[in-house]
Scaffold this motif. Structure first.
Motif, PDB file in Angstrom:
ATOM      1  N   ASN A  23       0.829  -1.207   0.000  1.00  0.00           N
ATOM      2  CA  ASN A  23       0.000   0.000   0.000  1.00  0.00           C
ATOM      3  C   ASN A  23       0.861   1.254   0.000  1.00  0.00           C
ATOM      4  O   ASN A  23       0.595   2.205  -0.738  1.00  0.00           O
ATOM      5  CB  ASN A  23      -0.920   0.008   1.228  1.00  0.00           C
ATOM      6  N   VAL A  24       1.903   1.235   0.824  1.00  0.00           N
ATOM      7  CA  VAL A  24       2.756   2.427   0.944  1.00  0.00           C
ATOM      8  C   VAL A  24       3.594   2.623  -0.319  1.00  0.00           C
ATOM      9  O   VAL A  24       3.908   3.753  -0.699  1.00  0.00           O
ATOM     10  CB  VAL A  24       3.633   2.338   2.217  1.00  0.00           C
ATOM     11  N   GLU A  25       3.904   1.526  -1.000  1.00  0.00           N
ATOM     12  CA  GLU A  25       4.697   1.624  -2.243  1.00  0.00           C
ATOM     13  C   GLU A  25       3.902   2.245  -3.397  1.00  0.00           C
ATOM     14  O   GLU A  25       4.498   2.761  -4.352  1.00  0.00           O
ATOM     15  CB  GLU A  25       5.150   0.227  -2.691  1.00  0.00           C
ATOM     16  N   LEU A  26       2.564   2.158  -3.330  1.00  0.00           N
ATOM     17  CA  LEU A  26       1.740   2.517  -4.497  1.00  0.00           C
ATOM     18  C   LEU A  26       2.029   3.902  -5.118  1.00  0.00           C
ATOM     19  O   LEU A  26       2.182   3.981  -6.335  1.00  0.00           O
ATOM     20  CB  LEU A  26       0.258   2.422  -4.151  1.00  0.00           C
ATOM     21  N   LEU A  47       9.598   1.001   3.359  1.00  0.00           N
ATOM     22  CA  LEU A  47       9.993   0.467   4.673  1.00  0.00           C
ATOM     23  C   LEU A  47      10.399   1.602   5.607  1.00  0.00           C
ATOM     24  O   LEU A  47      10.027   1.610   6.785  1.00  0.00           O
ATOM     25  CB  LEU A  47      11.156  -0.527   4.521  1.00  0.00           C
ATOM     26  N   ALA A  48      11.115   2.584   5.069  1.00  0.00           N
ATOM     27  CA  ALA A  48      11.532   3.730   5.896  1.00  0.00           C
ATOM     28  C   ALA A  48      10.311   4.519   6.373  1.00  0.00           C
ATOM     29  O   ALA A  48      10.244   4.945   7.527  1.00  0.00           O
ATOM     30  CB  ALA A  48      12.481   4.624   5.111  1.00  0.00           C
ATOM     31  N   ALA A  49       9.311   4.688   5.482  1.00  0.00           N
ATOM     32  CA  ALA A  49       8.101   5.445   5.859  1.00  0.00           C
ATOM     33  C   ALA A  49       7.311   4.687   6.933  1.00  0.00           C
ATOM     34  O   ALA A  49       6.792   5.286   7.878  1.00  0.00           O
ATOM     35  CB  ALA A  49       7.240   5.701   4.628  1.00  0.00           C
ATOM     36  N   LEU A  50       7.229   3.370   6.779  1.00  0.00           N
ATOM     37  CA  LEU A  50       6.507   2.576   7.785  1.00  0.00           C
ATOM     38  C   LEU A  50       7.246   2.592   9.120  1.00  0.00           C
ATOM     39  O   LEU A  50       6.625   2.624  10.190  1.00  0.00           O
ATOM     40  CB  LEU A  50       6.300   1.142   7.286  1.00  0.00           C
ATOM     41  N   ASP A  51       8.560   2.585   9.062  1.00  0.00           N
ATOM     42  CA  ASP A  51       9.360   2.697  10.277  1.00  0.00           C
ATOM     43  C   ASP A  51       9.096   4.054  10.933  1.00  0.00           C
ATOM     44  O   ASP A  51       8.915   4.146  12.147  1.00  0.00           O
ATOM     45  CB  ASP A  51      10.841   2.534   9.906  1.00  0.00           C
ATOM     46  N   ARG A  52       9.001   5.108  10.106  1.00  0.00           N
ATOM     47  CA  ARG A  52       8.772   6.472  10.611  1.00  0.00           C
ATOM     48  C   ARG A  52       7.477   6.573  11.409  1.00  0.00           C
ATOM     49  O   ARG A  52       7.377   7.332  12.365  1.00  0.00           O
ATOM     50  CB  ARG A  52       8.741   7.434   9.404  1.00  0.00           C
ATOM     51  N   VAL A  53       6.452   5.799  10.998  1.00  0.00           N
ATOM     52  CA  VAL A  53       5.166   5.863  11.708  1.00  0.00           C
ATOM     53  C   VAL A  53       5.043   4.759  12.763  1.00  0.00           C
ATOM     54  O   VAL A  53       3.965   4.513  13.310  1.00  0.00           O
ATOM     55  CB  VAL A  53       3.962   5.804  10.728  1.00  0.00           C
ATOM     56  N   GLY A  54       6.154   4.066  13.031  1.00  0.00           N
ATOM     57  CA  GLY A  54       6.176   3.077  14.108  1.00  0.00           C
ATOM     58  C   GLY A  54       5.592   1.724  13.746  1.00  0.00           C
ATOM     59  O   GLY A  54       5.134   0.981  14.619  1.00  0.00           O
ATOM     60  N   VAL A 108      -0.718   7.353   6.647  1.00  0.00           N
ATOM     61  CA  VAL A 108       0.217   8.477   6.831  1.00  0.00           C
ATOM     62  C   VAL A 108       1.564   8.125   6.177  1.00  0.00           C
ATOM     63  O   VAL A 108       2.162   8.955   5.491  1.00  0.00           O
ATOM     64  CB  VAL A 108       0.405   8.832   8.330  1.00  0.00           C
ATOM     65  N   ALA A 109       1.999   6.881   6.346  1.00  0.00           N
ATOM     66  CA  ALA A 109       3.256   6.447   5.698  1.00  0.00           C
ATOM     67  C   ALA A 109       3.131   6.554   4.179  1.00  0.00           C
ATOM     68  O   ALA A 109       4.045   7.033   3.496  1.00  0.00           O
ATOM     69  CB  ALA A 109       3.592   5.011   6.101  1.00  0.00           C
ATOM     70  N   ARG A 110       1.969   6.150   3.661  1.00  0.00           N
ATOM     71  CA  ARG A 110       1.738   6.247   2.204  1.00  0.00           C
ATOM     72  C   ARG A 110       1.786   7.719   1.757  1.00  0.00           C
ATOM     73  O   ARG A 110       2.287   8.041   0.684  1.00  0.00           O
ATOM     74  CB  ARG A 110       0.380   5.628   1.863  1.00  0.00           C
ATOM     75  N   ALA A 111       1.244   8.610   2.605  1.00  0.00           N
ATOM     76  CA  ALA A 111       1.250  10.036   2.263  1.00  0.00           C
ATOM     77  C   ALA A 111       2.663  10.614   2.288  1.00  0.00           C
ATOM     78  O   ALA A 111       2.974  11.532   1.550  1.00  0.00           O
ATOM     79  CB  ALA A 111       0.354  10.798   3.237  1.00  0.00           C
ATOM     80  N   LEU A 112       3.517  10.065   3.168  1.00  0.00           N
ATOM     81  CA  LEU A 112       4.863  10.634   3.343  1.00  0.00           C
ATOM     82  C   LEU A 112       5.891  10.077   2.374  1.00  0.00           C
ATOM     83  O   LEU A 112       6.953  10.669   2.191  1.00  0.00           O
ATOM     84  CB  LEU A 112       5.368  10.325   4.765  1.00  0.00           C
ATOM     85  N   ASP A 170       7.661  12.130  -0.063  1.00  0.00           N
ATOM     86  CA  ASP A 170       8.254  13.337   0.513  1.00  0.00           C
ATOM     87  C   ASP A 170       7.541  14.598   0.003  1.00  0.00           C
ATOM     88  O   ASP A 170       8.155  15.485  -0.595  1.00  0.00           O
ATOM     89  CB  ASP A 170       9.757  13.392   0.170  1.00  0.00           C
ATOM     90  N   PRO A 171       6.224  14.690   0.221  1.00  0.00           N
ATOM     91  CA  PRO A 171       5.435  15.787  -0.348  1.00  0.00           C
ATOM     92  C   PRO A 171       5.698  17.120   0.341  1.00  0.00           C
ATOM     93  O   PRO A 171       6.111  17.152   1.497  1.00  0.00           O
ATOM     94  CB  PRO A 171       3.989  15.345  -0.078  1.00  0.00           C
ATOM     95  N   ALA A 172       5.436  18.204  -0.397  1.00  0.00           N
ATOM     96  CA  ALA A 172       5.573  19.539   0.178  1.00  0.00           C
ATOM     97  C   ALA A 172       4.532  19.741   1.283  1.00  0.00           C
ATOM     98  O   ALA A 172       4.770  20.429   2.261  1.00  0.00           O
ATOM     99  CB  ALA A 172       5.370  20.588  -0.922  1.00  0.00           C
ATOM    100  N   LEU A 173       3.372  19.105   1.108  1.00  0.00           N
ATOM    101  CA  LEU A 173       2.241  19.331   2.016  1.00  0.00           C
ATOM    102  C   LEU A 173       1.571  18.009   2.389  1.00  0.00           C
ATOM    103  O   LEU A 173       1.289  17.182   1.517  1.00  0.00           O
ATOM    104  CB  LEU A 173       1.213  20.218   1.292  1.00  0.00           C
ATOM    105  N   LEU A 174       1.326  17.839   3.697  1.00  0.00           N
ATOM    106  CA  LEU A 174       0.521  16.714   4.160  1.00  0.00           C
ATOM    107  C   LEU A 174      -0.887  17.258   4.405  1.00  0.00           C
ATOM    108  O   LEU A 174      -1.074  18.160   5.216  1.00  0.00           O
ATOM    109  CB  LEU A 174       1.115  16.147   5.457  1.00  0.00           C
TER     110      LEU A 174
END
Ligand code: ADP
Length: 232
Positions: free
Chosen positions: A106-109, A126-133, A155-159, A162-166
């Motif tokens: 899902n996060v890779e999409l 994997l780094a994004a999922l790690d970031r959200v615990g 949230v990991a998928r959104a990050l 590396d978007p300018a805006l969440l």
């Protein structure tokens, strides 16, 4: 430094047959890099319309909107799609995860859509999922995760790009109070690390975590301080 998001005199009129609805009636809004803004307002006030325009899902009827120095107010649908994918990470109330895919997939999409090679995709997801615990849940499917964990996946998928805006639309609307605190804690951490966040919500408990609040009513913005000032 120019603002990350700069809206000026934005109006949105929906035409349904003979009836015209003025959903936004001249909105000026400016959000700096590193800001954390909550947009509040009752049902029917224009929140979704504003969120769609901020998120480049729709364009204003008139007025200008600069996102990260790019004028997006007159873009075509395909140009908007490109800007959305590059500049905005979305978090929705309903999570919008694909139930047949693992958290990792899902996060890779968004990276698949951006044409990022498989090995880099996996590493960044994997780094994004790690970031959200959620480093220990990467192979779980959404149905095997709690609501709070599912929202953390989104949230990991959104990050991951590396978007300018969440941009989060009622991000805790489907969560219990514990998971709500979890997500709001995560947003606070992300903002402290420099991430620009805009949250649309009708809940004061959510809005009070932001650095700044604006209130929308009948398609017009006011600062909540002005609104609350009338109450006190
Ligand atoms: P909120 O998200 O705060 O509930 P909306 O932005 O959805 O508010 O709606 C603002 C106003 O615009 C409402 O009066 C709503 O009925 C109207 N509206 C929203 N979307 C459409 C549409 N696609 N066509 C016509 N009217 C719409």
């Amino acid at each position: 430094m120019s603002p990350m998001l700069d809206m000026s005199a934005v109006r949105k009129t929906y035409s349904t047959g003979v009836v015209q609805v003025e959903a936004l009636r001249g909105v000026d809004l400016s959000v700096d890099q590193g800001d954390y803004l909550a947009i509040m307002g009752p049902s029917g006030s224009g929140k979704s319309t504003l969120m769609h325009i901020i998120g480049c899902l729709d364009v204003p009827t008139s007025g200008t909107y600069l996102l990260d120095d790019t004028d997006v107010s007159k873009m075509t649908e395909s140009q908007l799609a490109e800007v959305r994918n590059r500049k905005i990470g979305f978090v929705f109330q309903q999570f919008n995860l694909l139930s047949s895919l693992s958290a990792l997939r899902n996060v890779e999409l968004p990276l698949v859509y951006a044409g990022v090679p498989a090995a880099t995709r996996k590493e960044r997801a994997l780094a994004a999922l790690d970031r959200v615990g959620l480093a220990d849940r990467v192979q779980h499917r959404p149905g095997e995760l709690s609501g709070g964990q599912q929202q953390r996946v989104s949230v990991a998928r959104a990050l991951v790009t590396d978007p300018a805006l969440l941009l989060a639309d009622e991000p805790t609307g489907n969560l219990d109070s514990h998971s709500t605190e979890e997500i709001l804690g995560l947003f606070a951490e992300l903002n402290e690390a420099g991430r620009t966040i805009v949250v649309i919500t009708h809940e004061f408990e959510v809005a009070e975590h932001a650095k700044r609040r604006v209130f929308i009513r009948d398609g017009l913005l006011a600062t909540t301080d002005a609104v609350l000032g009338g109450v006190h």
